[in-house]
Scaffold this motif. Structure first.
Motif, PDB file in Angstrom:
ATOM      1  N   VAL A 207      24.022  59.175  28.626  1.00  0.00           N
ATOM      2  CA  VAL A 207      24.140  58.214  27.925  1.00  0.00           C
ATOM      3  C   VAL A 207      23.265  57.567  27.596  1.00  0.00           C
ATOM      4  O   VAL A 207      23.145  56.995  26.318  1.00  0.00           O
ATOM      5  N   ASP A 208      22.009  57.468  28.171  1.00  0.00           N
ATOM      6  CA  ASP A 208      20.842  56.928  27.874  1.00  0.00           C
ATOM      7  C   ASP A 208      19.609  57.771  28.383  1.00  0.00           C
ATOM      8  O   ASP A 208      19.777  57.911  29.476  1.00  0.00           O
ATOM      9  N   ALA A 209      18.671  58.292  27.457  1.00  0.00           N
ATOM     10  CA  ALA A 209      17.625  58.946  28.240  1.00  0.00           C
ATOM     11  C   ALA A 209      16.259  58.104  28.005  1.00  0.00           C
ATOM     12  O   ALA A 209      15.008  58.408  27.972  1.00  0.00           O
ATOM     13  N   GLY A 210      16.352  56.816  27.702  1.00  0.00           N
ATOM     14  CA  GLY A 210      15.308  55.845  27.208  1.00  0.00           C
ATOM     15  C   GLY A 210      14.814  54.982  28.132  1.00  0.00           C
ATOM     16  O   GLY A 210      13.867  54.247  28.074  1.00  0.00           O
ATOM     17  N   LEU A 211      15.397  54.717  29.143  1.00  0.00           N
ATOM     18  CA  LEU A 211      15.229  53.675  30.227  1.00  0.00           C
ATOM     19  C   LEU A 211      14.042  54.375  31.221  1.00  0.00           C
ATOM     20  O   LEU A 211      14.096  55.560  31.583  1.00  0.00           O
ATOM     21  N   SER A 212      13.230  53.259  31.582  1.00  0.00           N
ATOM     22  CA  SER A 212      11.957  53.850  32.504  1.00  0.00           C
ATOM     23  C   SER A 212      12.550  54.126  33.728  1.00  0.00           C
ATOM     24  O   SER A 212      12.284  55.055  34.390  1.00  0.00           O
ATOM     25  N   PHE A 213      13.092  53.164  34.272  1.00  0.00           N
ATOM     26  CA  PHE A 213      13.611  53.212  35.633  1.00  0.00           C
ATOM     27  C   PHE A 213      15.130  52.914  35.692  1.00  0.00           C
ATOM     28  O   PHE A 213      15.455  51.704  36.607  1.00  0.00           O
ATOM     29  N   PRO A 214      16.222  53.399  35.429  1.00  0.00           N
ATOM     30  CA  PRO A 214      17.408  53.002  35.473  1.00  0.00           C
ATOM     31  C   PRO A 214      18.016  53.162  36.902  1.00  0.00           C
ATOM     32  O   PRO A 214      17.729  53.821  37.722  1.00  0.00           O
ATOM     33  N   ASN A 215      18.727  52.032  37.301  1.00  0.00           N
ATOM     34  CA  ASN A 215      18.934  51.866  38.640  1.00  0.00           C
ATOM     35  C   ASN A 215      20.377  51.340  39.013  1.00  0.00           C
ATOM     36  O   ASN A 215      21.242  52.167  38.969  1.00  0.00           O
ATOM     37  N   GLY A 216      20.742  50.090  39.363  1.00  0.00           N
ATOM     38  CA  GLY A 216      22.055  49.866  39.566  1.00  0.00           C
ATOM     39  C   GLY A 216      23.000  49.876  38.159  1.00  0.00           C
ATOM     40  O   GLY A 216      22.633  49.776  37.120  1.00  0.00           O
ATOM     41  N   ILE A 217      24.294  50.028  38.662  1.00  0.00           N
ATOM     42  CA  ILE A 217      25.288  50.397  37.622  1.00  0.00           C
ATOM     43  C   ILE A 217      26.788  49.744  37.899  1.00  0.00           C
ATOM     44  O   ILE A 217      27.123  49.743  39.063  1.00  0.00           O
ATOM     45  N   ALA A 218      27.158  49.394  37.090  1.00  0.00           N
ATOM     46  CA  ALA A 218      28.242  48.640  37.000  1.00  0.00           C
ATOM     47  C   ALA A 218      29.454  48.496  35.852  1.00  0.00           C
ATOM     48  O   ALA A 218      28.949  48.428  34.719  1.00  0.00           O
ATOM     49  N   LEU A 219      30.741  48.119  35.904  1.00  0.00           N
ATOM     50  CA  LEU A 219      31.573  48.093  34.864  1.00  0.00           C
ATOM     51  C   LEU A 219      32.154  46.807  34.735  1.00  0.00           C
ATOM     52  O   LEU A 219      32.416  46.178  35.812  1.00  0.00           O
ATOM     53  N   SER A 220      32.434  46.047  33.592  1.00  0.00           N
ATOM     54  CA  SER A 220      33.192  44.997  33.683  1.00  0.00           C
ATOM     55  C   SER A 220      34.565  45.340  33.917  1.00  0.00           C
ATOM     56  O   SER A 220      35.160  46.362  34.066  1.00  0.00           O
ATOM     57  N   PRO A 221      35.174  44.129  34.432  1.00  0.00           N
ATOM     58  CA  PRO A 221      36.782  44.065  34.886  1.00  0.00           C
ATOM     59  C   PRO A 221      37.572  45.225  33.849  1.00  0.00           C
ATOM     60  O   PRO A 221      38.469  45.692  34.140  1.00  0.00           O
ATOM     61  N   ASP A 222      37.536  44.872  32.507  1.00  0.00           N
ATOM     62  CA  ASP A 222      38.265  45.597  31.459  1.00  0.00           C
ATOM     63  C   ASP A 222      37.665  46.960  31.194  1.00  0.00           C
ATOM     64  O   ASP A 222      38.224  47.558  30.291  1.00  0.00           O
ATOM     65  N   GLU A 223      36.646  47.265  31.907  1.00  0.00           N
ATOM     66  CA  GLU A 223      36.021  48.474  31.804  1.00  0.00           C
ATOM     67  C   GLU A 223      35.710  48.865  30.198  1.00  0.00           C
ATOM     68  O   GLU A 223      35.527  50.015  29.851  1.00  0.00           O
ATOM     69  N   ARG A 224      35.316  47.760  29.610  1.00  0.00           N
ATOM     70  CA  ARG A 224      34.864  48.034  28.082  1.00  0.00           C
ATOM     71  C   ARG A 224      33.348  47.855  28.248  1.00  0.00           C
ATOM     72  O   ARG A 224      32.809  47.982  26.795  1.00  0.00           O
ATOM     73  N   THR A 225      32.777  47.410  29.105  1.00  0.00           N
ATOM     74  CA  THR A 225      31.272  47.216  29.159  1.00  0.00           C
ATOM     75  C   THR A 225      30.586  47.927  30.354  1.00  0.00           C
ATOM     76  O   THR A 225      31.097  47.652  31.452  1.00  0.00           O
ATOM     77  N   LEU A 226      29.607  48.692  30.231  1.00  0.00           N
ATOM     78  CA  LEU A 226      28.761  49.338  31.179  1.00  0.00           C
ATOM     79  C   LEU A 226      27.594  48.544  31.248  1.00  0.00           C
ATOM     80  O   LEU A 226      26.892  48.381  30.405  1.00  0.00           O
ATOM     81  N   LYS A 274      26.963  44.074  41.330  1.00  0.00           N
ATOM     82  CA  LYS A 274      28.418  44.187  41.508  1.00  0.00           C
ATOM     83  C   LYS A 274      28.919  43.206  40.447  1.00  0.00           C
ATOM     84  O   LYS A 274      28.478  42.116  39.805  1.00  0.00           O
ATOM     85  N   VAL A 275      30.182  43.275  40.085  1.00  0.00           N
ATOM     86  CA  VAL A 275      30.827  42.512  38.910  1.00  0.00           C
ATOM     87  C   VAL A 275      32.329  41.952  39.708  1.00  0.00           C
ATOM     88  O   VAL A 275      33.019  42.551  40.082  1.00  0.00           O
ATOM     89  N   GLY A 276      32.208  40.731  39.555  1.00  0.00           N
ATOM     90  CA  GLY A 276      33.492  40.033  40.185  1.00  0.00           C
ATOM     91  C   GLY A 276      34.616  40.107  39.180  1.00  0.00           C
ATOM     92  O   GLY A 276      34.532  40.656  38.164  1.00  0.00           O
ATOM     93  N   PRO A 277      35.929  39.708  39.697  1.00  0.00           N
ATOM     94  CA  PRO A 277      37.069  39.947  39.031  1.00  0.00           C
ATOM     95  C   PRO A 277      37.198  39.202  37.614  1.00  0.00           C
ATOM     96  O   PRO A 277      37.793  39.387  36.664  1.00  0.00           O
ATOM     97  N   ASP A 278      36.227  37.858  37.599  1.00  0.00           N
ATOM     98  CA  ASP A 278      36.338  37.123  36.568  1.00  0.00           C
ATOM     99  C   ASP A 278      35.208  37.564  35.521  1.00  0.00           C
ATOM    100  O   ASP A 278      35.042  37.036  34.535  1.00  0.00           O
ATOM    101  N   GLY A 279      34.463  38.706  35.779  1.00  0.00           N
ATOM    102  CA  GLY A 279      33.307  39.182  34.954  1.00  0.00           C
ATOM    103  C   GLY A 279      31.999  38.705  35.380  1.00  0.00           C
ATOM    104  O   GLY A 279      31.085  39.176  34.628  1.00  0.00           O
ATOM    105  N   THR A 280      31.651  37.847  36.293  1.00  0.00           N
ATOM    106  CA  THR A 280      30.500  37.537  36.875  1.00  0.00           C
ATOM    107  C   THR A 280      29.844  38.420  37.295  1.00  0.00           C
ATOM    108  O   THR A 280      30.283  39.333  38.269  1.00  0.00           O
ATOM    109  N   LEU A 281      28.203  38.572  36.984  1.00  0.00           N
ATOM    110  CA  LEU A 281      27.418  39.520  37.465  1.00  0.00           C
ATOM    111  C   LEU A 281      26.965  38.906  38.582  1.00  0.00           C
ATOM    112  O   LEU A 281      26.257  37.861  38.482  1.00  0.00           O
ATOM    113  N   PHE A 282      26.838  39.794  39.763  1.00  0.00           N
ATOM    114  CA  PHE A 282      25.841  39.535  40.859  1.00  0.00           C
ATOM    115  C   PHE A 282      24.966  40.674  41.030  1.00  0.00           C
ATOM    116  O   PHE A 282      25.177  41.680  41.393  1.00  0.00           O
ATOM    117  N   ALA A 283      23.742  40.040  40.388  1.00  0.00           N
ATOM    118  CA  ALA A 283      22.522  41.271  40.205  1.00  0.00           C
ATOM    119  C   ALA A 283      21.567  41.087  40.881  1.00  0.00           C
ATOM    120  O   ALA A 283      20.899  39.935  40.737  1.00  0.00           O
TER     121      ALA A 283
END
Length: 334
Positions: A207-226, A274-283
């Motif tokens: 997906v991406d080879a350009g990040l220095s230290f990729p770490n946490g990962i999550a999806l939006s509730p509609d799964e249209r945003t990573l 994590k991402v809540g049901p309303d799309g709020t990011l808890f990061a």
């Protein structure tokens, strides 16, 4: 002081905190909630307290609530241990080793499991830092099976976190944190620190080879945003990737930046989320868990006083569990 004595003292501290819960003692409260927008009150009540549940860990990570059993699993990555916690039973060791089981650990910095993800009935997925792979674990038998361990014929660095779409597509991050000397490790086979996608047929792409230290990962509730966190002190930010109906990446942008928070000296970096049901990011962010809207607007921050590596919803969404450096905590949600 010998390493064996330090380990024994740490184990005693963990057991004492677990015993306090088992005998019904009131948990210690720590930290505070910083509110930047009144909209946070619909998520966290103004009088909510952060409860410290257990401590004595090296670096706690990857909290996952097992709804069917009513308990929480989380990793102590350097200690190569997975713990179980529940309100009724307190703390116990669930799996040790949680990752690498061999004797040749000289090249490893973090040999245990890291991020955890609910899988099918009775199974979970591990971002297995020590074994440098994504692994499926049967919770009843503790049997492990490898899901994926290589890309282009080369071993991963040390997978950190994993998420899956409802279509069966897996996304995971692969920084070098599990390896001694990190990017300079002679064991490092990949030329980059990647974000990967594995489709339902098992095909792995970058997906991406350009990040220095990729770490946490999550999806939006509609799964249209990573969402992907970049744990780089020189570039602490979160990226967002647009996904189509097949969960293929069609675009990339910076979602939010934490450079201003890092400059204050607040502990921690963008890490698990994590991402809540309303799309709020808890990061995870400098200073604690940052609450952000899907537009990147900051609502507030949950602060435990130390770096918070990750968080997870539990108890039917009534609690947010926090792996906070050397201790486990939780806060009630509205």
């Amino acid at each position: 002081m010998t390493r064996r004595l330090i380990h024994a003292m740490t184990s005693c501290a963990v057991l004492l905190l677990a015993s306090a819960w088992a005998f019904g003692s009131e948990p210690e409260t720590v930290g505070r909630i910083t509110r930047w927008d009144a909209a946070i009150d619909r998520l966290i009540a103004p009088d909510a307290k952060i409860e410290r549940l257990a401590g004595g860990f090296t670096w706690s990570e990857g909290p996952l609530w097992i709804e069917a059993g009513g308990y929480l699993l989380f990793s102590d990555v350097p200690a190569n241990t997975m713990y179980r916690w529940s309100p009724g039973d307190g703390l116990s060791t669930f799996l040790k080793p949680s990752g690498y089981a061999g004797n040749d650990t000289a090249g490893l910095r973090e040999a245990g499991s890291n991020g955890l993800l609910a899988d099918g009935p009775g199974t979970i997925l591990l971002a297995d830092s020590g074994n440098r792979s994504i692994v499926r674990l049967d919770l009843a038998t503790r049997h492990r099976s490898t899901v994926v361990a290589t890309y282009a014929g080369k071993r991963f660095n040390s997978p950190n976190d994993v998420i899956r779409s409802t279509t069966g597509v897996l996304f995971f991050t692969d920084p070098p944190y599990g390896l001694k000397d990190i990017d300079a490790s002679p064991l490092k086979e990949q030329a980059f620190n990647g974000v990967y996608r594995m489709d339902a047929a098992g095909k792995v792409t970058v997906v991406d080879a350009g990040l220095s230290f990729p770490n946490g990962i999550a999806l939006s509730p509609d799964e249209r945003t990573l969402y992907v966190a970049n744990s780089d002190p020189n570039r602490p930010n979160w990226m967002a990737y647009d996904l189509n109906a097949a969960r293929e990446v069609t675009g990339k942008r910076q979602f939010a930046d934490a450079a201003d928070l890092a400059k204050t000296g607040a502990p921690g970096l963008p890490d698990g989320m994590k991402v809540g049901p309303d799309g709020t990011l808890f990061a995870s962010a400098p200073g604690g868990i940052l609450l952000m809207t899907p537009a990147g607007h900051r609502l507030g921050r949950i602060e435990t006083g130390v770096a918070v590596s990750n968080c997870g919803f539990g108890g039917g969404g009534k609690w947010l569990y926090l792996t906070s450096h050397d201790f486990l905590a939780r806060i009630p949600l509205q």
